[in-house]
Design a protein around this motif. Structure first.
Motif, PDB file in Angstrom:
ATOM      1  N   SER A   1     -12.639 -19.895   4.596  1.00  0.00           N
ATOM      2  CA  SER A   1     -11.853 -19.669   5.810  1.00  0.00           C
ATOM      3  C   SER A   1     -12.559 -18.705   6.754  1.00  0.00           C
ATOM      4  CB  SER A   1     -10.425 -19.249   5.477  1.00  0.00           C
ATOM      5  OG  SER A   1     -10.294 -17.882   5.540  1.00  0.00           O
ATOM      6  N   ILE A   2     -13.327 -17.770   6.160  1.00  0.00           N
ATOM      7  CA  ILE A   2     -14.141 -16.903   7.029  1.00  0.00           C
ATOM      8  C   ILE A   2     -15.199 -17.742   7.732  1.00  0.00           C
ATOM      9  CG2 ILE A   2     -15.851 -15.037   7.058  1.00  0.00           C
ATOM     10  CD1 ILE A   2     -14.261 -13.700   4.817  1.00  0.00           C
TER      11      ILE A   2
ATOM     12  N   GLY B   1      -4.099 -17.156  15.485  1.00  0.00           N
ATOM     13  CA  GLY B   1      -3.717 -18.066  14.404  1.00  0.00           C
ATOM     14  C   GLY B   1      -4.715 -18.015  13.255  1.00  0.00           C
ATOM     15  N   ARG B   2      -6.008 -18.026  13.596  1.00  0.00           N
ATOM     16  CA  ARG B   2      -7.042 -17.985  12.558  1.00  0.00           C
ATOM     17  C   ARG B   2      -7.014 -16.670  11.806  1.00  0.00           C
ATOM     18  NH1 ARG B   2     -10.392 -22.279  13.522  1.00  0.00           N
ATOM     19  NH2 ARG B   2      -9.893 -23.223  15.515  1.00  0.00           N
ATOM     20  N   LEU B   3      -6.790 -15.598  12.519  1.00  0.00           N
ATOM     21  CA  LEU B   3      -6.755 -14.286  11.865  1.00  0.00           C
ATOM     22  C   LEU B   3      -5.575 -14.197  10.907  1.00  0.00           C
ATOM     23  CD1 LEU B   3      -7.793 -11.858  14.735  1.00  0.00           C
ATOM     24  CD2 LEU B   3      -9.089 -12.492  12.709  1.00  0.00           C
ATOM     25  N   VAL B   4      -4.435 -14.794  11.305  1.00  0.00           N
ATOM     26  CA  VAL B   4      -3.256 -14.765  10.446  1.00  0.00           C
ATOM     27  C   VAL B   4      -3.550 -15.492   9.134  1.00  0.00           C
ATOM     28  CG1 VAL B   4      -0.915 -15.679  10.174  1.00  0.00           C
ATOM     29  CG2 VAL B   4      -1.546 -14.479  12.264  1.00  0.00           C
ATOM     30  N   THR B   5      -4.233 -16.660   9.220  1.00  0.00           N
ATOM     31  CA  THR B   5      -4.607 -17.394   8.014  1.00  0.00           C
ATOM     32  C   THR B   5      -5.485 -16.533   7.120  1.00  0.00           C
ATOM     33  OG1 THR B   5      -4.801 -19.257   9.537  1.00  0.00           O
ATOM     34  CG2 THR B   5      -5.450 -19.642   7.256  1.00  0.00           C
ATOM     35  N   LEU B   6      -6.432 -15.854   7.732  1.00  0.00           N
ATOM     36  CA  LEU B   6      -7.363 -15.007   6.990  1.00  0.00           C
ATOM     37  C   LEU B   6      -6.625 -13.875   6.279  1.00  0.00           C
ATOM     38  CD1 LEU B   6     -10.396 -15.046   6.668  1.00  0.00           C
ATOM     39  CD2 LEU B   6     -10.567 -13.370   8.508  1.00  0.00           C
ATOM     40  N   VAL B   7      -5.708 -13.252   7.013  1.00  0.00           N
ATOM     41  CA  VAL B   7      -4.959 -12.134   6.441  1.00  0.00           C
ATOM     42  C   VAL B   7      -4.107 -12.607   5.261  1.00  0.00           C
ATOM     43  CG1 VAL B   7      -3.047 -10.550   6.879  1.00  0.00           C
ATOM     44  CG2 VAL B   7      -4.933 -10.683   8.499  1.00  0.00           C
ATOM     45  N   SER B   8      -3.483 -13.794   5.385  1.00  0.00           N
ATOM     46  CA  SER B   8      -2.619 -14.238   4.296  1.00  0.00           C
ATOM     47  C   SER B   8      -3.466 -14.617   3.086  1.00  0.00           C
ATOM     48  CB  SER B   8      -1.723 -15.392   4.749  1.00  0.00           C
ATOM     49  OG  SER B   8      -2.415 -16.596   4.662  1.00  0.00           O
TER      50      SER B   8
ATOM     51  N   ALA C   1      -6.326 -13.125   2.276  1.00  0.00           N
ATOM     52  CA  ALA C   1      -6.712 -11.845   1.686  1.00  0.00           C
ATOM     53  C   ALA C   1      -5.546 -11.257   0.902  1.00  0.00           C
ATOM     54  CB  ALA C   1      -7.161 -10.879   2.778  1.00  0.00           C
ATOM     55  N   GLY C   2      -4.323 -11.478   1.411  1.00  0.00           N
ATOM     56  CA  GLY C   2      -3.118 -11.002   0.726  1.00  0.00           C
ATOM     57  C   GLY C   2      -2.990 -11.648  -0.640  1.00  0.00           C
ATOM     58  N   GLN C   3      -3.324 -12.949  -0.728  1.00  0.00           N
ATOM     59  CA  GLN C   3      -3.236 -13.652  -2.009  1.00  0.00           C
ATOM     60  C   GLN C   3      -4.206 -13.081  -3.021  1.00  0.00           C
ATOM     61  OE1 GLN C   3      -3.253 -17.753  -0.366  1.00  0.00           O
ATOM     62  NE2 GLN C   3      -2.469 -18.223  -2.405  1.00  0.00           N
ATOM     63  N   VAL C   4      -5.411 -12.749  -2.558  1.00  0.00           N
ATOM     64  CA  VAL C   4      -6.401 -12.133  -3.446  1.00  0.00           C
ATOM     65  C   VAL C   4      -5.838 -10.841  -4.009  1.00  0.00           C
ATOM     66  CG1 VAL C   4      -8.673 -11.046  -3.568  1.00  0.00           C
ATOM     67  CG2 VAL C   4      -8.395 -13.169  -2.290  1.00  0.00           C
ATOM     68  N   ASP C   5      -5.246 -10.059  -3.144  1.00  0.00           N
ATOM     69  CA  ASP C   5      -4.640  -8.797  -3.589  1.00  0.00           C
ATOM     70  C   ASP C   5      -3.582  -9.031  -4.647  1.00  0.00           C
ATOM     71  OD1 ASP C   5      -6.209  -7.445  -1.919  1.00  0.00           O
ATOM     72  OD2 ASP C   5      -4.669  -6.922  -0.448  1.00  0.00           O
ATOM     73  N   GLN C   6      -2.755 -10.074  -4.401  1.00  0.00           N
ATOM     74  CA  GLN C   6      -1.643 -10.338  -5.304  1.00  0.00           C
ATOM     75  C   GLN C   6      -2.159 -10.708  -6.688  1.00  0.00           C
ATOM     76  OE1 GLN C   6       0.867 -13.367  -3.832  1.00  0.00           O
ATOM     77  NE2 GLN C   6       2.730 -12.470  -4.649  1.00  0.00           N
TER      78      GLN C   6
END
Lengths: 258, 124
Positions: free
Chosen positions: A65-66, A193-200, A202-207
């Motif tokens: 996604s990056i 929109g693209r940044l939001v996808t990226l952030v979510s 990254a959030g999954q990785v954290d989870q």
């Protein structure tokens, strides 16, 4: 701070852990410490394996996604440079238009003023004539002045009319800058929109890895008294603490003793 | 009456200048932020300051504070003409010693009214 919580993510992993743990309890109850310790090792391995698999999967997804973001931001990067140019264009257009309008007003105002002054002066003399307070030579002079005024006012009023239509034309910036601003809005929306996808992502990785970010508690700014920063125009006059008109400003100031 | 107009946008300076001219104030000078304005005020015999708030360099509020701290300038009447429209900001400007506050966009009538009021109070 890193802690691991695997059990809630994956049912398969969860049941594997459960069966290992139940097995371990059983061994303990039967007094077989050696087997129980071996099972603890199995548990550890399972944790590591699952963790690495998940991290691997997510890293790939994140990387993709990056990469996507990059591929499109190669376009967007030039778009963004272009956007800066576009906004500069908006600034230049509005500046040019404002100055052109003011130039015309500066030229037309005195013209209209002079026409009015001359008319007032002629009108006063005309009244004297109507009251028969004028001799022949004065009247002859008046007629000549009126004649001159009429022809000059034909010329001046057509000049003023031309200036008015120039003022109208000078408003073309609204259309031109409006289109540019639309493009900029679309670009920002796309990148957002693209940044939001990226952030979510990254959030999954954290989870999965159980990483907890300790966010700095946003402490309220200390009361710095009258040290207040400018914010530019308020686009929502109904927002809290925003005055909606000059009358509100006057009321507020008079409540302060102004 | 010598007036200094401070705004980072030349268009707004021109508008204010034109309005002041229509009100009979023809002796005006311009500066584009507080940093340029302050030495002009200190070296020139200005009778009145009209300033924007949000400017690069030194803001209008800081300029106002500097004016009030300056022994020679502290009684200079200051009118703030600004797009800043939060109650906290208006209160802050009042506390810093502003003489009048006009929010943009404004009309010629409002500007005239505030200027008249300031001079009434200064002279009276």
């Amino acid at each position: 701070m890193v802690d691991v919580n695997l059990d809630n993510k994956d049912n398969q992993v969860g049941s594997e852990i459960r069966s290992l743990a139940e097995n371990m309890l059983e061994q303990l109850e039967q007094g077989d410490i050696g087997k129980a310790v071996a099972l603890v090792n199995d548990l550890n391995q399972l944790r590591d394996r699952t963790l690495y698999n998940e991290i691997g999967r997510l890293t790939r997804a994140l990387h993709e996604s990056i990469k996507n973001l990059n591929v499109d931001t190669v376009g967007a990067a030039s778009d963004i440079t272009e956007t800066t140019d576009k906004l500069t264009y908006v600034l230049e257009m509005t500046d040019k238009s404002a100055n052109r309008t003011m130039d015309i007003a500066d030229a037309g105002g005195p013209l209209a003023g002079a026409m009015g002054d001359r008319a007032a002066e002629l009108s006063a003399r005309w009244k004297r004539f109507m009251k028969r307070e004028m001799n022949t030579s004065e009247f002859r002079e008046l007629s000549r002045d009126i004649d001159e005024y009429l022809s000059s006012s034909v010329k001046d009023s057509s000049e003023i009319k031309k200036q008015f239509s120039e003022i109208v034309l000078a408003q073309d910036f609204q259309d031109l800058t409006g289109q540019v601003i639309h493009k900029v809005i679309n670009l920002i929306r796309d990148v957002e929109g693209r940044l939001v996808t990226l952030v979510s992502m990254a959030g999954q990785v954290d989870q999965i890895t159980g990483i907890n970010h300790e966010f700095e508690q946003s402490t309220p700014a200390p009361d710095s008294g009258p040290d207040i920063n400018p914010e530019g125009p308020q686009t929502d006059s109904k927002a809290d603490g925003v005055v909606s008109s000059q009358d509100d400003v006057d009321d507020l100031l008079s409540s302060l003793g102004f | 009456m010598k007036i200094l107009i401070v705004d980072d946008f030349s268009t707004m300076r021109r508008i204010v200048k034109n309005l002041l001219r229509d009100l009979g104030f023809t002796n005006t000078q311009e500066a584009d932020d507080g940093t340029t304005a302050l030495p002009m005020l200190q070296n020139g015999d200005f009778d009145f300051l009209v300033t924007d708030w949000n400017m690069p360099g030194m803001t209008g509020l800081d300029l106002l504070k500097h004016v009030r701290e300056d022994e020679r300038l502290k009684t200079l009447p200051v009118l703030m003409v600004t797009a800043e429209a939060k109650r906290d900001q208006i209160v802050a400007a009042a506390q810093a010693g502003v003489n009048g506050y006009v929010v943009k966009p404004f009309t010629a009538a409002v500007l005239k009214e505030k200027i008249d009021k300031i001079f009434e109070r200064v002279e009276g």
